[in-house]
Motif scaffolding. Structure first.
Motif, PDB file in Angstrom:
ATOM      1  N   UNK A 143       0.809  -1.216   0.000  1.00 24.04           N
ATOM      2  CA  UNK A 143       0.000   0.000   0.000  1.00 24.04           C
ATOM      3  C   UNK A 143       0.847   1.274   0.000  1.00 24.04           C
ATOM      4  N   UNK A 144       2.152   1.119  -0.055  1.00 21.06           N
ATOM      5  CA  UNK A 144       3.004   2.318  -0.115  1.00 21.06           C
ATOM      6  C   UNK A 144       3.154   2.814  -1.547  1.00 21.06           C
ATOM      7  N   UNK A 145       2.893   1.944  -2.503  1.00 23.26           N
ATOM      8  CA  UNK A 145       3.049   2.320  -3.908  1.00 23.26           C
ATOM      9  C   UNK A 145       1.730   2.173  -4.650  1.00 23.26           C
ATOM     10  N   UNK A 146       0.785   3.022  -4.282  1.00 23.20           N
ATOM     11  CA  UNK A 146      -0.483   3.080  -5.004  1.00 23.20           C
ATOM     12  C   UNK A 146      -0.791   4.559  -5.248  1.00 23.20           C
ATOM     13  N   UNK A 147      -1.731   4.819  -6.125  1.00 17.58           N
ATOM     14  CA  UNK A 147      -2.095   6.205  -6.420  1.00 17.58           C
ATOM     15  C   UNK A 147      -2.594   6.914  -5.156  1.00 17.58           C
ATOM     16  N   UNK A 148      -3.396   6.196  -4.358  1.00 13.76           N
ATOM     17  CA  UNK A 148      -3.935   6.808  -3.140  1.00 13.76           C
ATOM     18  C   UNK A 148      -2.804   7.142  -2.164  1.00 13.76           C
ATOM     19  N   UNK A 149      -1.775   6.283  -2.145  1.00 11.37           N
ATOM     20  CA  UNK A 149      -0.639   6.547  -1.256  1.00 11.37           C
ATOM     21  C   UNK A 149       0.040   7.855  -1.644  1.00 11.37           C
ATOM     22  N   UNK A 150       0.164   8.098  -2.944  1.00 10.42           N
ATOM     23  CA  UNK A 150       0.825   9.325  -3.389  1.00 10.42           C
ATOM     24  C   UNK A 150       0.003  10.554  -3.000  1.00 10.42           C
ATOM     25  N   UNK A 151      -1.320  10.408  -2.947  1.00 10.05           N
ATOM     26  CA  UNK A 151      -2.149  11.507  -2.438  1.00 10.05           C
ATOM     27  C   UNK A 151      -1.785  11.799  -0.989  1.00 10.05           C
ATOM     28  N   UNK A 152      -1.600  10.718  -0.207  1.00 12.92           N
ATOM     29  CA  UNK A 152      -1.241  10.899   1.203  1.00 12.92           C
ATOM     30  C   UNK A 152       0.117  11.592   1.333  1.00 12.92           C
ATOM     31  N   UNK A 153       1.064  11.210   0.484  1.00 14.96           N
ATOM     32  CA  UNK A 153       2.403  11.824   0.568  1.00 14.96           C
ATOM     33  C   UNK A 153       2.317  13.314   0.220  1.00 14.96           C
ATOM     34  N   UNK A 183       1.283   8.595 -13.952  1.00 21.12           N
ATOM     35  CA  UNK A 183      -0.173   8.549 -14.095  1.00 21.12           C
ATOM     36  C   UNK A 183      -0.846   9.241 -12.909  1.00 21.12           C
ATOM     37  N   UNK A 184      -0.250   9.101 -11.700  1.00 21.54           N
ATOM     38  CA  UNK A 184      -0.803   9.808 -10.541  1.00 21.54           C
ATOM     39  C   UNK A 184      -0.697  11.325 -10.757  1.00 21.54           C
ATOM     40  N   UNK A 185       0.491  11.774 -11.150  1.00 24.95           N
ATOM     41  CA  UNK A 185       0.700  13.213 -11.330  1.00 24.95           C
ATOM     42  C   UNK A 185      -0.203  13.763 -12.439  1.00 24.95           C
ATOM     43  N   UNK A 186      -0.389  12.948 -13.466  1.00 24.18           N
ATOM     44  CA  UNK A 186      -1.214  13.400 -14.597  1.00 24.18           C
ATOM     45  C   UNK A 186      -2.675  13.543 -14.179  1.00 24.18           C
ATOM     46  N   UNK A 187      -3.138  12.625 -13.336  1.00 20.11           N
ATOM     47  CA  UNK A 187      -4.515  12.727 -12.849  1.00 20.11           C
ATOM     48  C   UNK A 187      -4.681  13.917 -11.912  1.00 20.11           C
ATOM     49  N   UNK A 188      -3.668  14.126 -11.084  1.00 22.61           N
ATOM     50  CA  UNK A 188      -3.775  15.153 -10.052  1.00 22.61           C
ATOM     51  C   UNK A 188      -3.503  16.557 -10.606  1.00 22.61           C
ATOM     52  N   UNK A 189      -2.523  16.638 -11.488  1.00 23.32           N
ATOM     53  CA  UNK A 189      -2.140  17.940 -12.050  1.00 23.32           C
ATOM     54  C   UNK A 189      -2.144  17.875 -13.573  1.00 23.32           C
ATOM     55  N   UNK A 190      -3.316  17.712 -14.180  1.00 21.29           N
ATOM     56  CA  UNK A 190      -3.343  17.506 -15.632  1.00 21.29           C
ATOM     57  C   UNK A 190      -2.683  18.644 -16.414  1.00 21.29           C
ATOM     58  N   UNK A 191      -2.714  19.842 -15.859  1.00 22.99           N
ATOM     59  CA  UNK A 191      -2.203  20.983 -16.632  1.00 22.99           C
ATOM     60  C   UNK A 191      -0.677  21.012 -16.683  1.00 22.99           C
ATOM     61  N   UNK A 192      -0.025  20.700 -15.540  1.00 22.36           N
ATOM     62  CA  UNK A 192       1.434  20.903 -15.520  1.00 22.36           C
ATOM     63  C   UNK A 192       2.203  19.718 -14.928  1.00 22.36           C
ATOM     64  N   UNK A 193       1.627  18.513 -15.019  1.00 24.41           N
ATOM     65  CA  UNK A 193       2.320  17.362 -14.427  1.00 24.41           C
ATOM     66  C   UNK A 193       3.732  17.190 -14.983  1.00 24.41           C
ATOM     67  N   UNK A 194       3.897  17.501 -16.247  1.00 25.54           N
ATOM     68  CA  UNK A 194       5.187  17.274 -16.899  1.00 25.54           C
ATOM     69  C   UNK A 194       6.267  18.214 -16.364  1.00 25.54           C
ATOM     70  N   UNK A 195       5.853  19.283 -15.680  1.00 22.44           N
ATOM     71  CA  UNK A 195       6.829  20.232 -15.133  1.00 22.44           C
ATOM     72  C   UNK A 195       7.205  19.877 -13.687  1.00 22.44           C
ATOM     73  N   UNK A 196       6.565  18.849 -13.144  1.00 25.24           N
ATOM     74  CA  UNK A 196       6.737  18.557 -11.722  1.00 25.24           C
ATOM     75  C   UNK A 196       7.606  17.328 -11.458  1.00 25.24           C
ATOM     76  N   UNK A 197       8.030  16.649 -12.521  1.00 28.06           N
ATOM     77  CA  UNK A 197       8.708  15.360 -12.324  1.00 28.06           C
ATOM     78  C   UNK A 197      10.117  15.390 -12.917  1.00 28.06           C
TER      79      UNK A 197
END
Lengths: 842, 243
Positions: A444-454, A486-500
């Motif tokens: 459960x440390x490597x799921x999309x929901x986990x990344x929301x928690x982080x 995929x998590x970043x893209x769902x969460x930040x569709x506009x600028x996910x590519x600038x965050x990674x």
């Protein structure tokens, strides 16, 4: 007579469950848990086969029932007393299975060996049902209560008793049963005494020190650690067949495990070993054990300091960090861990998976102003902080460090702090950071929901830093990339590519995900740092194809291609076309380490290349399928034997198909719910041991109470009973789906005790109603068609051979919601086929 | 005393004169088998001419264990005792090719084994240093080099994990046993601009063959070449470096 029967069945149920745990724990430490699962499943065949034997030989057995009960209990404890010692004599090497024919023979020997005690234990339980034809519900109540309480007690035992001694409580329980069954017959009493003496002989001989390993008595002292004087059991080979059979102290660990490999180094030895809820912990001292995961080849100065090696169940070497001052810590700046620190000045840091303290040491050395060290397993932290206090002094006592024993997800929910850097150094804390599961299990440390928690714990402009080993062929790191993007893209569709940013070294990959967009100067700093480490970018905002694959050249830069697919919006085609499963995990399917697609299953049967094409790390998944396949084959055999051996009388019995479907559906339904609930609770309770104990304990105990309650539905009332039972189960499942499941995430913030209470509140009614159908069905058969009753036991028993493993496979591919839905369907099928609806011929 | 020195000197001179005459010579049949193998490699066109020449000039059959002559040109490793193997001829040629050894290069080999790889290297450069952890194998290999006249090969029985600082730094380093990490000592002893070829991975399973180039600016370039299976490093290498 009845009281005696109930006591016996209670104790045997406890003992059989204990024997299962004992064998699984032993095999997990000495060999591989995947194979333990395979073998245990065949052992459970004992339940099916004993039911079949009862179906075929019922009349003969009933004439001498007490003798059968006594001797099956006696055979059970003798088999349980020697099973692990015999297992040690089998030189099975799983990795050679596909190239060495004799390994198949060894595997078959394991099958036979582990089958024996479970067969006799199950035979005893099934004979008990025969003994109490009119009190089946009560018998079932004691059976389930025994299993449930046994699960709770013996799971506690596994965390305090070393795996090689786990059969001793089983022997004690078994002996009590032998005595109980011998009461009233002087002859049986005498025989019972002999049987108990034979079963306990290895315990006695080991207890008086006859086989103590040479190294144990020397009370080796660790230079900087405590005077542990623990046995170096793993390194001692068997000294002949007699020592092998009668010496309990020796685990005889496989030579192909990490710890065996580390112990081959001259002057290395085990200086501490301890059973714990996490697994069997061993610490190795070696004059040259160094731990610097991902150290750059550009680092040419003095080599990193010696550390102690920490192993859990013989796997996953990581270090118990030794404090080093700044003059000796130069190597830390050449670790991938230092990447995010190159962007922050005196950051506040949160480390999820502090393990033996290395990530804490790294964070302190790299200038963290405060370090929140989160580790789910208290035994590991206690070991590093207290047992080896002199060794690690200065790390855990540093005023900047706060240590919290908690699962990463739970911590993120409960804490309200914000951190500049949140590190999940999977390659540093090894197995530890995979707190909620390992291998093919839930993570459960490597799921999309986990990344929301982080994200919720990151300060503005803060950085989430996740690093992992590079694997070949690319699977895990690519799946992490899939998850991050995929998590970043769902969460930040506009600028996910600038965050990674994704940086790849010789044998590692690290993702930096920013709570904001990366600035130009930050990219420039990272470029310098990456060059210093002789590492490559696989992705940063604005990367060009000519910049990749410069320092660590791989034949095909799939990581860059995958990142570009996300940017271009073609990631689904990439994921779909890739040879391994790299779909991003979610809490509904939290299987980060599951990489093989369904299409690889034919390799098991030697088709399309066979097992040699599959990396050994991935065998677990295929072995799960092997378990299911062998379970189906043996299950069919068990069901068919009475049809072919019991003659026309059996063939004339009406309603056989209904009996098959009914008991099959009950077995499947029960297992699907039980296993899926355990898997789900790994997140909510965040301790695999607690969640297993809670589910098995609460579910079985309340099923027992339910079975007792259902005894009021007798005769014609039985149909009403099954309707109440199945309706209750469906209602409880609906409660789970619509109330409990959505509340699970927010409720994670509650204290552990409250969460446990909530689980009990949810499981109790579910278990209560799940206890109805099985004894109701058996009672109907016992009343109306006695011949079919043991057959029902056999069918239900044979389902257990594969149902638990099949549940795991279904969860992996389709998620928990589907599994619960399927379980509901099985219970509806059971309601439809309830044996009371059969029009029995006179 | 002087007389004794003089006599010894004369004897040594005589031995030195006679040795080349008595040095091992491959039979015509062996030469033909070797040529056939080399011609096969040549047809694939992978290696440079100096590698073909080195392979052709080295009597591989002399490095084979007794009774294994028929395996000399088979493309499988052959056991030579003490848990070690002689790598197949193609792969030795491949490792040599990857190193791109020059006549002036100083080369360090970790894992002498039978002594065959060192002999091939010696055909290209006379500055070959090699370390073998099994002292018996080190002695046998030394004897072979001497009787073949490759006397400038310098070998010792020791743990190769520490390299050979006394003779370093080296232009090329070749590791012929599996390791789970690249030892810092070897990186320290590699010259800027130097190349190391090493199989890295689980020593008891398969490894990845790495070509490591130490750039002049101190950065390092690695190339993952192919999956291989070597016998394990048996000395200090067995100590973990962060697995």
């Amino acid at each position: 007579m009845e009281k005696r029967g109930l006591i016996s069945v209670f104790l045997v149920s406890m003992a059989v469950l204990g024997a299962q745990l004992g064998v699984i724990r032993y095999m997990s430490v000495a060999s591989w848990s995947n194979f333990a699962g395979l073998i245990i499943s065949i052992a459970l065949l004992g339940f099916g086969l004993s039911g079949t034997i009862l179906t075929v030989l019922r009349e003969r057995i009933e004439r001498r029932l007490q003798d059968w009960l006594f001797w099956s209990a006696a055979a059970f404890i003798i088999a349980a007393g020697y099973v692990l010692q015999f297992a040690r004599l089998i030189p099975f090497i799983p990795q050679s299975l596909h190239q060495d024919g004799t390994q198949v023979l060894y595997l078959a020997l394991y099958y036979f060996l582990f089958f024996v005690p479970f067969f006799f234990g199950a035979l005893f339980i099934n004979l008990s049902f025969l003994r109490m034809k009119t009190g089946i519900n009560r018998m079932y109540l004691y059976n389930l209560m025994g299993s449930g309480i046994g699960a709770l007690v013996l799971l506690v035992c596994t965390s305090v008793i070393s795996p090689q001694y786990l059969m001793i409580p089983v022997l004690l329980l078994g002996s009590a049963v032998v005595i109980n069954e011998a009461i009233g017959s002087a002859r049986r009493m005498r025989l019972g005494a002999i049987v108990i003496a034979v079963a306990f002989l290895p315990v006695l001989l080991t207890g008086i020190g006859l086989f103590s390993p040479a190294t144990s008595a020397d009370a080796q002292q660790c230079a900087d650690g405590p005077a542990q004087g623990q046995q170096t059991a793993v390194s001692e080979p068997n000294k002949g067949i007699w020592a092998g059979l009668f010496n309990l102290a020796d685990i005889n660990m496989s030579h192909y495990k990490d710890i065996s490999y580390a112990l081959k180094v001259p002057e290395s030895r085990v200086i501490h070993e301890k059973a714990s809820s996490l697994g069997y912990i061993q610490v190795i001292e070696s004059s040259q054990f160094r731990f610097a995961p991902g150290l750059s080849l550009s680092y040419y100065d003095s080599i990193p300091p010696v550390q102690h090696g920490l192993f859990i169940d013989g796997f996953g070497a990581s270090g118990i960090a030794r404090y080093v001052d700044a003059t000796n810590a130069g190597y830390i700046r050449y670790l991938p861990f230092s990447l995010s620190y190159s962007l922050k000045n005196r950051p506040s840091a949160l480390v999820i998976g502090a393990g033996g303290g290395n990530p804490v040491l790294f964070a302190l050395t790299l200038g963290a102003s405060k370090v929140m060290a989160v580790e789910p397993y208290a035994p590991v932290v206690d070991l590093a902080r207290e047992t080896f206090a002199a060794w690690s002094k200065g790390i855990w006592d540093d005023p900047r460090v706060t240590t919290v024993i908690s699962d990463g997800r739970t911590f993120c929910k409960r804490d309200d702090g914000k951190y500049d850097i949140l590190s999940i150094p999977a390659m540093v804390s090894s197995g530890m950071s995979f707190s909620s599961g390992s291998g093919n299990g839930e993570n459960y440390l490597f799921t999309k929901e986990a990344f929301d928690d982080y994200l919720s714990r990151l300060a503005p402009e803060g950085i989430l830093d996740v690093s992992m080993r590079l694997d070949s062929p690319p699977r895990a790191l690519l799946k992490l990339e899939s998850l991050v993007f995929s998590w970043a893209k769902e969460r930040f569709p506009a600028d996910f590519a600038q965050r990674i940013v994704f940086i790849r070294g010789l044998d590692w990959g690290a993702f930096l995900v920013k709570n904001g967009v990366f600035a130009t100067n930050e990219i420039a700093l990272l470029k310098k740092k990456t060059r210093d480490l002789s590492a490559d970018f696989s992705y940063y905002p604005g990367i060009s194809a000519s910049e990749v694959n410069q320092y660590n050249v791989i034949p095909e830069e799939v990581y860059y291609a995958f990142a570009q697919a996300f940017v271009a919006g073609t990631e689904q085609a990439f994921i779909g076309g890739y040879a391994f499963n790299i779909e991003p995990p979610t809490d509904n399917r939290p299987y980060f380490s599951h990489f093989l697609p369904l299409s690889t299953v034919p390799k098991l049967l030697g088709l399309s290349g066979g097992m040699k094409d599959v990396p050994f790390d991935e065998w677990g998944y295929l072995l799960s399928w092997a378990t299911v396949l062998q379970g189906v084959v043996f299950g069919l055999l068990i069901i068919c034997i009475p049809v072919f051996t019991s003659g026309r009388a059996f063939l004339r019995e009406r309603g056989k198909l209904r009996v098959i479907v009914y008991f099959f559906a009950l077995g499947m339904g029960f297992m699907l719910i039980e296993i899926a609930v355990i898997q789900k609770l790994n997140l909510f309770i965040a301790n695999p041991l607690y969640s297993v104990a809670l589910v098995i304990g609460v579910l079985l105990i309340f099923s027992g109470i339910g079975a007792g309650f259902a005894s009021r539905y007798r005769g014609e009332e039985a149909k009403k009973g099954i309707t109440v039972g199945v309706s209750g189960i469906l209602a409880a499942l609906a409660l789970h789906a619509f109330v409990f499941a959505p509340l699970m995430q927010p409720l994670l913030a509650l204290p552990e005790l409250l969460r446990i209470m909530i689980v009990i509140l949810f499981l109790a009614p579910l278990g209560f109603f799940m206890g109805f159908p099985f004894p109701l069905g058996l009672q109907v058969l016992s009343d109306k068609r006695e011949k079919l009753m043991p057959w029902g036991l056999a069918i239900n028993g044979s389902v257990s051979v594969f149902a638990s493993v099949l549940t795991s496979i279904l969860s992996m591919h389709f998620g928990f919601a589907f599994v619960f839905f399927l379980a509901a369907l099985f219970y509806v099928a059971a309601w439809v086929t309830f044996p009371a609806r059969i029009r029995f011929s006179s | 005393m002087k007389k004794m020195f003089r006599v010894t000197g004369v004897v040594m001179c005589l031995v030195a004169m006679i040795l080349p005459l008595t040095a091992y010579q491959s039979s015509q049949a062996e030469l033909a088998r070797r040529k056939a193998a080399v011609d096969r490699y040549r047809a694939s066109g992978v290696f440079s001419e100096k590698v073909y020449q080195a392979v052709m000039s080295t009597p591989r059959e002399y490095f084979m264990p007794e009774g294994q002559n028929h395996m000399t040109y088979e493309e499988v490793p052959v056991a030579i005792g003490w848990g070690q193997t002689i790598t197949n001829q193609w792969f030795v040629a491949y490792m040599t090719h990857l190193l791109d050894v020059q006549p002036t290069d100083k080369v360090l080999e970790i894992g002498s084994g039978s002594g065959y790889q060192a002999a091939i290297l010696w055909q290209i450069t006379k500055k070959v240093y090699t370390i073998e952890i099994v002292s018996q194998l080190a002695a046998i290999a030394k004897q072979r080099w001497q009787s073949l006249g490759y006397s400038s090969v310098v070998g010792k029985a020791a743990d190769g994990y520490y390299g050979w600082a006394e003779y370093g730094p080296f232009d090329k380093i070749v590791v012929t046993c599996a390791a789970d990490h690249v030892p810092v000592y070897l990186m320290q002893q590699l010259k800027p601009g130097g190349v190391m070829v090493i199989p890295v991975g689980n020593p008891f399973d398969r490894q990845t063959l790495l070509k490591i180039t130490k750039n002049l600016d101190g950065t390092v370039r690695t190339e993952r070449l192919q999956s291989v299976k070597f016998v394990p490093f048996t000395g200090k290498m067995l100590e973990k470096y962060g697995k």
